[in-house]
Every structure is written in structure tokens, then in C-alpha cells.
Enzyme design. Structure first.
Site, mmCIF file in Angstrom:
data_model
loop_
_atom_site.group_PDB
_atom_site.id
_atom_site.type_symbol
_atom_site.label_atom_id
_atom_site.label_comp_id
_atom_site.label_asym_id
_atom_site.label_seq_id
_atom_site.Cartn_x
_atom_site.Cartn_y
_atom_site.Cartn_z
ATOM 1 N N LYS A 1 1.932 63.042 62.337
ATOM 2 C CA LYS A 1 2.208 61.711 62.901
ATOM 3 C C LYS A 1 3.455 61.815 63.782
ATOM 4 O O LYS A 1 4.406 62.530 63.427
ATOM 5 C CB LYS A 1 2.438 60.746 61.729
ATOM 6 C CG LYS A 1 2.646 59.317 62.105
ATOM 7 C CD LYS A 1 2.756 58.462 60.846
ATOM 8 C CE LYS A 1 3.034 57.010 61.161
ATOM 9 N NZ LYS A 1 3.134 56.185 59.950
ATOM 10 N N SER B 1 0.193 52.417 60.296
ATOM 11 C CA SER B 1 0.687 53.000 61.515
ATOM 12 C C SER B 1 0.230 54.445 61.735
ATOM 13 O O SER B 1 0.409 54.970 62.834
ATOM 14 C CB SER B 1 2.215 52.946 61.534
ATOM 15 O OG SER B 1 2.767 53.636 60.435
ATOM 16 N N SER C 1 0.504 52.233 55.657
ATOM 17 C CA SER C 1 0.227 52.985 56.884
ATOM 18 C C SER C 1 -0.530 54.296 56.708
ATOM 19 O O SER C 1 -0.963 54.883 57.703
ATOM 20 C CB SER C 1 1.524 53.269 57.628
ATOM 21 O OG SER C 1 1.889 52.133 58.320
HETATM 22 C C1 LIG Z 1 7.520 35.077 59.989
HETATM 23 C C2 LIG Z 1 7.107 36.369 59.450
HETATM 24 C C3 LIG Z 1 7.252 37.493 60.434
HETATM 25 C C4 LIG Z 1 6.788 38.737 59.780
HETATM 26 C C5 LIG Z 1 6.546 39.794 60.751
HETATM 27 C C6 LIG Z 1 5.744 40.892 60.125
HETATM 28 C C7 LIG Z 1 6.561 42.051 59.798
HETATM 29 C C8 LIG Z 1 6.110 43.121 59.223
HETATM 30 C C9 LIG Z 1 4.715 43.315 58.872
HETATM 31 C C10 LIG Z 1 4.637 44.520 57.992
HETATM 32 C C11 LIG Z 1 3.323 45.137 58.105
HETATM 33 C C12 LIG Z 1 3.405 46.493 57.473
HETATM 34 C C13 LIG Z 1 2.275 47.363 57.982
HETATM 35 C C14 LIG Z 1 2.377 48.758 57.508
HETATM 36 C C15 LIG Z 1 3.450 49.490 58.192
HETATM 37 C C16 LIG Z 1 3.689 50.876 57.641
HETATM 38 O O1 LIG Z 1 3.361 51.251 56.532
HETATM 39 N N1 LIG Z 1 4.430 51.650 58.452
HETATM 40 C C17 LIG Z 1 4.811 52.986 58.113
HETATM 41 C C18 LIG Z 1 6.118 53.358 58.633
HETATM 42 O O2 LIG Z 1 6.355 54.708 58.322
#
Ligand SMILES: CCCCCC/C=C\CCCCCCCC(=O)NCCO
Length: 531
Positions: A140, A215, A239
Site C-alpha cells: 500500500k 483505504s 481499510s
Molecule cells: C460530522 C462528521 C464528520 C465525520 C467525517 C468522517 C471522518 C472519518 C470517517 C472514517 C472512515 C474510516 C474509514 C476507514 C479508514 C481506514 O481504515 N484507513 C486506514 C488508514 O491506515
């Protein structure tokens, strides 16, 4: 007088916005030029990989290309396959997969050289081949690889190659693995689609209008389109698991204590309680198991990083036929998954019962509150760090909804929440998630610690070894949906908040017909293939 005052205020506001707009426009022009240069560099790396792949005869390539992971590993160990032939085969396969999915950021040119060096060493009859000898591996893009950018989808972070490999990459190279390609991510990493202004949008291999998840969506697309046999993803809220569920691949996120985070910068620095971790992704559970067994064979990671406890792979526990008590749920009380996702859990339950395990209904308490804690602690400063960074970049259109929410002042979000809740109850609820103050954030950290203790007590009291639940709420979504549907991360984010090992384990590759999550309370000593 009032008219004069009003005109002055309006003129000042217009001047302020004009200045803001012109500075931003100038910056956008600069950034677009950087994107052009980066894309040219990528085109160059694809050309290099193509030329390298063409040096291998088609017959050898087809033979290597058809091998399963264990066969490839065995061929490299026995010497019937050379490292350079393996790398050239996987350059070829990744180029083809990339044409379908746009999942590649950069091919790693040095992979050719590393492969030839290993082949040279193997000519010595005294040479003892390391366990991952010659295995091509995809990474990644955000996994630190010396000499390559970790942009996380930000244009401003291009052309800043990292100087040191991540501890995991150092270990993989030492074990003989050959990183040959970097894969795409969503801008900021905080989304479960996969698009950024630098490398563009990654598509689901079976349907271009849908996302391969995120992600680690470049990994899932590449692996599912047969361009990689084993890759490294990362997971702070799903992710690894969501992209695997969307593409019919498999992956595991161990508890964050199991790998080193030295020198690894997440998307939001200074995020103490919602922990990200790397983990293997592939088409087969056995491949992920082999990966973990190999990297945890000794305490090498702890020797590089004293923060990683010296826990090694426990083959006895993995092979044990002890019957487990597994808690399962198909609905967490916050977001009812689509029937296909629920059915997957029930089918997995049946398979596990047929294998002699006991399955009991179990639903983690207060999931709506947990999701608010998760979002508050994952964003830390109500998204300020990320929105500042995004304002200095080209913002990916697929992230707009999320970014707009981050830009609305928290007090306004809270005020609007009560109205929005009437029409969109989940969104309204989540508009209370961003933190207003350090006091509130500290209280959330305290609540997370209390929740960890409560869940541990519940599972220990009921003697539950593992949990089974949907990975997420839908099959692969259209590209634009994830940034509007972060409410759907309740099934994954909870296991980052708890810092439990969690994975998506299924063997076959239908278009997300059978996704499920199998999460163990303890470290990932074992995982069981159930399909
Ligand atoms: C008013 C609320 C606003 C919130 C905005 C949303 C913010 C974050 C959403 C999180 C979604 C997470 C998805 C997974 C991401 C992940 O695991 N990334 C890996 C990084 O290494």
C-alpha cells in the site's frame, strides 16, 4: 451612515474572498503541474516494468503466473523458479490488472536488481535461502519504502521520497520478499473508497462504476484482478477488511501492538487510542497465515522496536482443534446491513457449527455511542488537521461530502444536528461526533478505555473466544457513496477502538456474496478458513 458601514463590510469581505480565491487558484495551478510531473513519472515506471516483463519468455511467464502462493514459494525455494522470473511475471500481471483497475501508483524499479542479487547469492551451494526468498509483494502506498513517496493521496506530499524503510519492509527484504509495486489509496486515508488527485480513482475489477473499497483499495483491486499474490494493507477503521469484502479477497488486521509503527506517519498524527495496523491481504487465508507465521517466527521486530511485545507465532494454538465459543451478530443495532451481508454471517455460522464450534448470539453494547467515540477519536481535532492540509491541496471530488462536514464549525454542526436528525437520523446523530474541546476529547478517551474493559469483561464472563459479524453494511458501492456513508464503519471501527485482531476470511471470489468478519479477542494466533 448604516449604508456606508454595510458597504465597507461587504467590500472588505469581497476583498478578503478575492485574495483567498486568487492565492488558492495560484496554488492549484502549481499543484496541477506537480500532478502532471508525478503522472509522467508513473508512466515511466510502467514503461520500465513492461520492458522488464518482456525479457521473460511467454511460456515461463504463463507457468509462473498460474501458480498458487505455496507453489510459487516452493518453486523459488527449490530453485526451479528464479527470483527475476518471478518478479518479471508479477510486473506483467500487475500491468494487466492496472489497466483494468488503475490500482498502481508506482512500480518499484529496484525489484529487478534485488531479484538478480538474490539469484546470484543462491548460486552458492552454502547459501541458505530465507523463507520468503524471491516472493514478489505489493505494498500500500503509505507503507514507508525507501526512495519512494508516501503521498497518502496528497499532491503536496509528492516528490518527498522517504529515507528509511518501515521496520516491516526492512524485515520483508531481509526475509527475501521483493516489493515490486506500490498501490493506490484515497486522499487522507480516511475513507473506504479509493481516489486521489495524484493517481486518480481505483476501480472494482468487476465493475468500473464501483469502488474496490479503501483505504487499501489499490491492494484489493490489484490482488482481486490477479496482479499480486500477497500485499500489505493498513487499517484504522476497516481499510483492510472493507476492500477485502468488496472484492472477494481476504485480509487480517492484527492488534496494533503486533507490528512496529516506528517512523510510520498515519493520516492524522497524534491519535493515541484508535490504532492503525498493517496486515496481509491475498486471495487465500492460508497465504495470510503463512505471512504472519513467517514475520512472527522470532522476535526480530521487537529487537528493532522495543514497543512491540516479543510475542511469536503460536503454531500449537493455530493447529489446536479446541472447539471455540463464538459470539455472532448480524445487526449491531445502529445500521442494519443489506440481506446479502447478513446471509454471509449465517452461512459462516453454519460452517463453523458444522466444524464443531458453538455459536451464541452476542451483540456488543451501545454501538451508536461507540461509533461516535470512534469518529471523535479518529479525527482528534474535529478534522482541523486534515481540512487545513486539504485546503492546501487539490481536493478529490469523491471526498467532498466528508470535507464539507469537516469545514462546518463544530457548534454549527451540533446546532444543525437536531434538524437533520428528523430526516437523516444517522447523519444527525453523527453530527455530534466531532469534538468541541480537549475536555470532551479527554472524556472520550476515558470512555474508550471503559468500553474496552466492559467488552473484555463481557467476553471473558461468557467465555467467548471470538466474534463473527458482517464486515460492513453493503456490497461494493458506487465510488461516491463511502464519503457519504461513513456511518457504515460501525462493524469495522469497533475493532480498531477495541484494538482486537480482526479479519475478513473467505476463500472464494464471488462479487461480494459472502463477506464476513471473524474477530478474535486475543492476538491473532490462529484463523480458520471456513469457506
Ligand atoms: C460530522 C462528521 C464528520 C465525520 C467525517 C468522517 C471522518 C472519518 C470517517 C472514517 C472512515 C474510516 C474509514 C476507514 C479508514 C481506514 O481504515 N484507513 C486506514 C488508514 O491506515
Amino acid at each position: 451612515m448604516i449604508l456606508l458601514l454595510l458597504t465597507t463590510v461587504l467590500a472588505l469581505a469581497a476583498a478578503y474572498f478575492y485574495r483567498f480565491w486568487s492565492v488558492r487558484e495560484k496554488r492549484q495551478v502549481e499543484l496541477r503541474k506537480i500532478v502532471e510531473r508525478k503522472r509522467a513519472e508513473r508512466a515511466e515506471s510502467v514503461k520500465f516494468a513492461k520492458q522488464s516483463a518482456e525479457k521473460l519468455d511467454v511460456e515461463t511467464r504463463n507457468k509462473i503466473a498460474s501458480l498458487e502462493y505455496s507453489e510459487l514459494k516452493e518453486g523459488l525455494q527449490s530453485g526451479t523458479i528464479s527470483c527475476i522470473d518471478a518478479v518479471r511475471t508479477y510486473y506483467f500481471k500487475a500491468i494487466q490488472a492496472n489497466e483494468k483497475t488503475n490500482s498502481v501508483c508506482m512500480f518499484v524499479k529496484e525489484a529487478e536488481q534485488w531479484a538478480m542479487e538474490w539469484d546470484e547469492k543462491a548460486k552458492d551451494p552454502e547459501f541458505k535461502k530465507p523463507p520468503m526468498f524471491g516472493l514478489p509483494m505489493s505494498l500500500k502506498e503509505c507503507v514507508p519504502l525507501q526512495g519512494y513517496d508516501q503521498t497518502r493521496g496528497f499532491v503536496q506530499d509528492t516528490f518527498h521520497p522517504t529515507e528509511t524503510d518501515a521496520v516491516l519492509v526492512q524485515q520483508l527484504k531481509k526475509l527475501g520478499a521483493i516489493p515490486y509495486v506500490q498501490t493506490n489509496v484515497p486522499q487522507s486515508l480516511l475513507s473506504y473508497n479509493c481516489s486521489n488527485p495524484v493517481f486518480g480513482t481505483t476501480n472494482h475489477p468487476m465493475d468500473k462504476s464501483r469502488t474496490s473499497g479503501g483505504s487499501s483499495g489499490g491492494e484489493s483491486a490489484l490482488i482481486s484482478a490477479d496482479g499480486s499474490i500477497l500485499g500489505i494493507g493498513g487499517d484504522v477503521g476497516g481499510s483492510i477488511r472493507i476492500p477485502c469484502a468488496y472484492t472477494g479477497t481476504t485480509g487480517i488486521k492484527p492488534s496494533h501492538l503486533r507490528f512496529s509503527h516506528r517512523g510510520v506517519c498515519g493520516s492524522v498524527p497524534g491519535r493515541p487510542l484508535i490504532n492503525s495496523n498493517d496486515g496481509p491481504m491475498s486471495t487465500r487465508v492460508e497465504t495470510n497465515v503463512d505471512f504472519l507465521r513467517t514475520v512472527w517466527a522470532d522476535t526480530w521486530i521487537t529487537e528493532q522496536d522495543p514497543y512491540v511485545p516479543p510475542v511469536t507465532w503460536n503454531e500449537e494454538a493455530y493447529k489446536s482443534d479446541k472447539k471455540l465459543k463464538i459470539g455472532y451478530y448480524t445487526d449491531d443495532g445502529w445500521f442494519t446491513p443489506t440481506p446479502v451481508c447478513q446471509r454471509a454471517v449465517m452461512e459462516a455460522k453454519q460452517i463453523l457449527e458444522d466444524a464443531g464450534h458453538t455459536l451464541v448470539p452476542f451483540r456488543p453494547p451501545r454501538v451508536p455511542e461507540v461509533l461516535i467515540m470512534f469518529l471523535r477519536a479518529v479525527c482528534v481535532d474535529a478534522g482541523k488537521f486534515l481540512s487545513n492540509k486539504l485546503m492546501n491541496d487539490i481536493i478529490d471530488p469523491l471526498l467532498y461530502t466528508q470535507v464539507v462536514l469537516w469545514m462546518v464549525p463544530v457548534r454549527v454542526q451540533r446546532f444543525l444536528a437536531s434538524f437533520i436528525r428528523v430526516f437523516f437520523p444517522r447523519l444527525g446523530n453523527l453530527m455530534n461526533a466531532m469534538t468541541l474541546s480537549t475536555v470532551e476529547l479527554r472524556n472520550t478517551y476515558a470512555d474508550i478505555e471503559a468500553y474496552r474493559s466492559e467488552m473484555a469483561a463481557l467476553m471473558i464472563d461468557q467465555k467467548i473466544d471470538a466474534l463473527l459479524c458482517p464486515v460492513t453494511v453493503t456490497p461494493a458501492l458506487p465510488h461516491v457513496a463511502p464519503s457519504k456513508l461513513f456511518a457504515g464503519t460501525s462493524y469495522t471501527g469497533i475493532f480498531n477502538l477495541l484494538d482486537y485482531a480482526a479479519g475478513k476470511l473467505s476463500k472464494h471470489n464471488p462479487f461480494n456474496s459472502y463477506p464476513f468478519l471473524f474477530s478474535r479477542i486475543r492476538q491473532c494466533y490462529s484463523c480458520h478458513e471456513t469457506r
